[in-house]
Structures are given as structure tokens and as C-alpha cells.
Design a protein around this motif. Structure first.
Motif, mmCIF file in Angstrom:
data_model
loop_
_atom_site.group_PDB
_atom_site.id
_atom_site.type_symbol
_atom_site.label_atom_id
_atom_site.label_comp_id
_atom_site.label_asym_id
_atom_site.label_seq_id
_atom_site.Cartn_x
_atom_site.Cartn_y
_atom_site.Cartn_z
ATOM 1 N N ARG A 41 1.149 -1.147 0.279
ATOM 2 C CA ARG A 41 -0.007 0.214 0.302
ATOM 3 C C ARG A 41 1.007 1.583 -0.292
ATOM 4 O O ARG A 41 0.771 1.936 -0.695
ATOM 5 C CB ARG A 41 -0.581 -0.325 1.073
ATOM 6 N N GLY A 42 1.845 1.102 0.706
ATOM 7 C CA GLY A 42 2.797 2.080 0.932
ATOM 8 C C GLY A 42 3.613 2.724 -0.513
ATOM 9 O O GLY A 42 3.765 3.992 -0.775
ATOM 10 N N ALA A 43 3.971 1.666 -1.270
ATOM 11 C CA ALA A 43 4.072 2.003 -2.528
ATOM 12 C C ALA A 43 3.807 2.199 -3.348
ATOM 13 O O ALA A 43 3.932 3.239 -4.035
ATOM 14 C CB ALA A 43 4.846 0.223 -3.191
ATOM 15 N N ALA A 197 -8.504 8.182 11.082
ATOM 16 C CA ALA A 197 -7.930 6.581 11.397
ATOM 17 C C ALA A 197 -7.410 6.843 10.003
ATOM 18 O O ALA A 197 -6.253 6.292 10.042
ATOM 19 C CB ALA A 197 -8.581 6.357 12.000
ATOM 20 N N GLU A 198 -7.961 7.190 9.039
ATOM 21 C CA GLU A 198 -7.842 5.984 7.537
ATOM 22 C C GLU A 198 -6.572 6.626 7.186
ATOM 23 O O GLU A 198 -5.132 6.545 6.664
ATOM 24 C CB GLU A 198 -8.592 5.512 6.899
ATOM 25 N N PHE A 199 -6.249 8.214 7.089
ATOM 26 C CA PHE A 199 -5.245 8.756 7.073
ATOM 27 C C PHE A 199 -3.733 8.796 7.348
ATOM 28 O O PHE A 199 -3.141 8.600 6.821
ATOM 29 C CB PHE A 199 -5.477 10.456 6.828
ATOM 30 N N TYR A 204 1.334 5.931 7.646
ATOM 31 C CA TYR A 204 2.218 4.568 8.849
ATOM 32 C C TYR A 204 2.737 3.649 7.300
ATOM 33 O O TYR A 204 3.505 3.475 7.089
ATOM 34 C CB TYR A 204 1.688 3.949 8.993
ATOM 35 N N ASP A 205 1.771 3.695 6.375
ATOM 36 C CA ASP A 205 2.002 2.550 5.472
ATOM 37 C C ASP A 205 3.208 3.237 3.614
ATOM 38 O O ASP A 205 4.015 2.880 3.883
ATOM 39 C CB ASP A 205 1.109 2.081 4.683
ATOM 40 N N LEU A 206 2.632 4.668 4.022
ATOM 41 C CA LEU A 206 4.172 4.880 2.928
ATOM 42 C C LEU A 206 5.382 5.413 3.663
ATOM 43 O O LEU A 206 6.364 5.135 3.873
ATOM 44 C CB LEU A 206 3.604 6.886 3.150
ATOM 45 N N THR A 207 5.104 5.404 5.034
ATOM 46 C CA THR A 207 5.783 6.017 5.748
ATOM 47 C C THR A 207 7.237 4.704 6.291
ATOM 48 O O THR A 207 8.641 4.518 6.184
ATOM 49 C CB THR A 207 6.499 6.182 7.205
ATOM 50 N N ASN A 208 6.432 3.339 5.979
ATOM 51 C CA ASN A 208 6.828 2.059 6.437
ATOM 52 C C ASN A 208 7.914 1.736 5.146
ATOM 53 O O ASN A 208 8.856 0.758 4.953
ATOM 54 C CB ASN A 208 5.624 1.006 6.819
ATOM 55 N N PHE A 209 7.011 2.258 4.541
ATOM 56 C CA PHE A 209 7.423 1.387 2.325
ATOM 57 C C PHE A 209 9.006 2.221 1.999
ATOM 58 O O PHE A 209 10.043 1.785 2.173
ATOM 59 C CB PHE A 209 6.640 1.922 1.857
ATOM 60 N N MET A 210 8.743 3.744 3.413
ATOM 61 C CA MET A 210 10.194 4.208 2.450
ATOM 62 C C MET A 210 11.593 3.394 3.660
ATOM 63 O O MET A 210 12.373 4.124 3.216
ATOM 64 C CB MET A 210 10.080 5.691 3.071
#
Length: 251
Positions: A41-43, A197-199, A204-210
Motif C-alpha cells: 500500500r505504501g508503494a 484514522a484512515e489517513f 503509516y504505510d507510506l512511511t513504512n515503505f520509505m
């Protein structure tokens, strides 16, 4: 000697930068590189909202697809918009000179951003935009004041009318049971398509990917580390026995 001192200074420079920004209260963040769904999702979020301006030119599409368990045809169809081949580096086509004219400076490459700034900084920054008519782009950021970047996630988060509650823990009122600061943005000037909460989850997903991009071998390194420690423990036993055998007759 001068080269050694210079090398040590460069090595500790990121830590000094983080110490200088320690006055900014950040929201905690714990990366999980084993959560493939989060990384996928982060990607997708990075490709759709960040890669138009920012590159990750120290990584290749193929490596990301393999690590995140995304089939190559699916990755090529949905996550490569530049016409690049799957084995190429993750660059974009933005002209740096033009970008410097638009934003004041060319957008940085983000491959190592979480190593430079810290994961909590990136996570808090992504959620820290708010309306500020005094700024050229109409927005500001509580983590990075006077930022020159537009709020590219405005259609998802919306736009906070006031400074968001970054680094402020939620609290429950003892009498009413109301939760204070449950939403980072207390008041919206523009509504987004996601709830708070969704944002938060999307960021979180974006930062996790980074975080994964900055250290793609973290899980492998941790796995190998266990075997290295086991080897050291076994080697210590034989080394101890050998040492005792050598010195047993020495008085």
C-alpha cells in the motif's frame, strides 16, 4: 588526521541534525518490514502521490517488486508510469532546474530520507500540513515550518484549518469519557476523502515503505544476525576449552 576528523564529522552529522530538531515533538513510529500488505500500500501511495516530484534513484523497480512480492506484470502495469523498464532505477522525469524555480529548490531524492530524518519525523511531517495564507502555496507544516512543498495529500486528508496536533497524545476526560486529540486535525478547512484514522494508516504505510527503501536488507540482516550469534556462542565454547587445555600445565 584531518581526514579522520572530517570523516567522523560527516558520520555524526545526521545525529547532530536530529538533535537540532529535537525541540519538535513527533508522533512515535515503529516500522514493520515484514508487513508486506503495508509495504505494498505504501508503494502504491508513493508512486501515485510522491514520485511525480521525488525519485528513489538508489533502488530498482525489480528489487522492490521481488521484496514486496508483487508480480512483475502487475507492478509494471500499475506502479510504473514513466515507461521505464522493470530493471531500471526509480527515477522521474522532472527537470531539476524547473523544479527549483517552482519550489525554491529541487525536490530531494527520498531513498534514504528516513535514515537522514528519522521515521518518526517523516511520519509526523506527512500529517503536519495546515492552511496558512501567508505562505506562497497556502500551506505550512508544524514539523517543517515555512516548507516549500505543497500538500499533495490534500484530497486524502483534507486541509487542516489550524495547526495539527502532532506529538500530542490523546487523552480521555474522566467525567464525560470524551477523547481529546483523537484526530490529528482538530478542524478542517477542506474535507478529504479519508477519515483521520484512515489517513494515519495511509501515512503509516507510506512511511513504512520509505523505511524499507532506506534499509531493504534489514530483515535479512536480522535473520543472519541470529546465526552469527549462535556461531559466536559455539565458537566461544571451543575457544574456552582450547584455552584451558593450553594453560592447564602453566603454574
Amino acid at each position: 588526521m584531518r581526514k579522520l576528523i572530517f570523516g567522523l564529522f560527516i558520520a555524526f552529522l545526521p545525529a547532530l541534525g536530529l538533535a537540532a530538531g529535537a525541540a519538535v515533538h513527533l508522533d512515535p513510529f515503529e516500522a514493520d518490514h515484514s508487513d508486506k500488505a503495508s509495504l505494498q500500500r505504501g508503494a502504491a501511495t508513493f508512486t501515485n502521490y510522491c514520485m511525480g516530484c521525488h525519485s528513489m534513484e538508489y533502488a530498482r523497480y525489480k528489487r522492490v517488486a521481488d521484496d514486496l512480492e508483487i508480480p512483475v506484470p502487475l507492478y509494471e502495469e500499475n506502479l510504473i508510469f514513466t515507461g521505464a523498464k522493470i530493471g531500471e532505477l526509480m527515477k522521474n522525469s522532472m527537470d531539476k532546474d524547473m523544479a527549483a524555480g517552482w519550489f525554491g529548490a529541487p525536490p530531494p531524492d527520498l531513498t534514504l530520507e528516513t535514515r537522514l530524518r528519522g521515521e518518526a519525523w517523516v511520519y509526523s511531517y506527512l500529517r503536519g500540513f495546515y492552511k496558512d495564507e501567508t505562505r506562497p502555496l497556502g500551506v505550512n507544516n508544524v514539523v517543517f515550518p515555512a516548507v516549500g512543498m505543497p500538500h499533495v495529500m490534500v484530497e486524502l486528508q483534507g486541509l487542516c484549518a489550524v495547526a495539527p496536533n502532532i506529538g500530542v497524545e490523546a487523552s480521555v476526560e474522566p467525567l464525560s469519557g470524551n477523547i481529546n486529540n483523537a484526530d490529528v486535525c482538530p478542524e478542517y478547512a477542506i474535507e478529504g476523502s479519508m477519515t483521520g484514522a484512515e489517513f494515519d494508516q495511509a501515512m503509516y504505510d507510506l512511511t513504512n515503505f520509505m523505511s524499507y527503501m532506506a534499509d531493504p536488507v534489514k530483515l535479512e540482516r536480522e535473520r543472519l544476525g541470529i546465526f552469527v550469534l549462535i556461531f559466536v556462542a559455539i565458537f566461544f565454547v571451543f575457544a574456552y576449552l582450547l584455552n584451558r587445555e593450553y594453560w592447564k600445565d602453566v603454574h
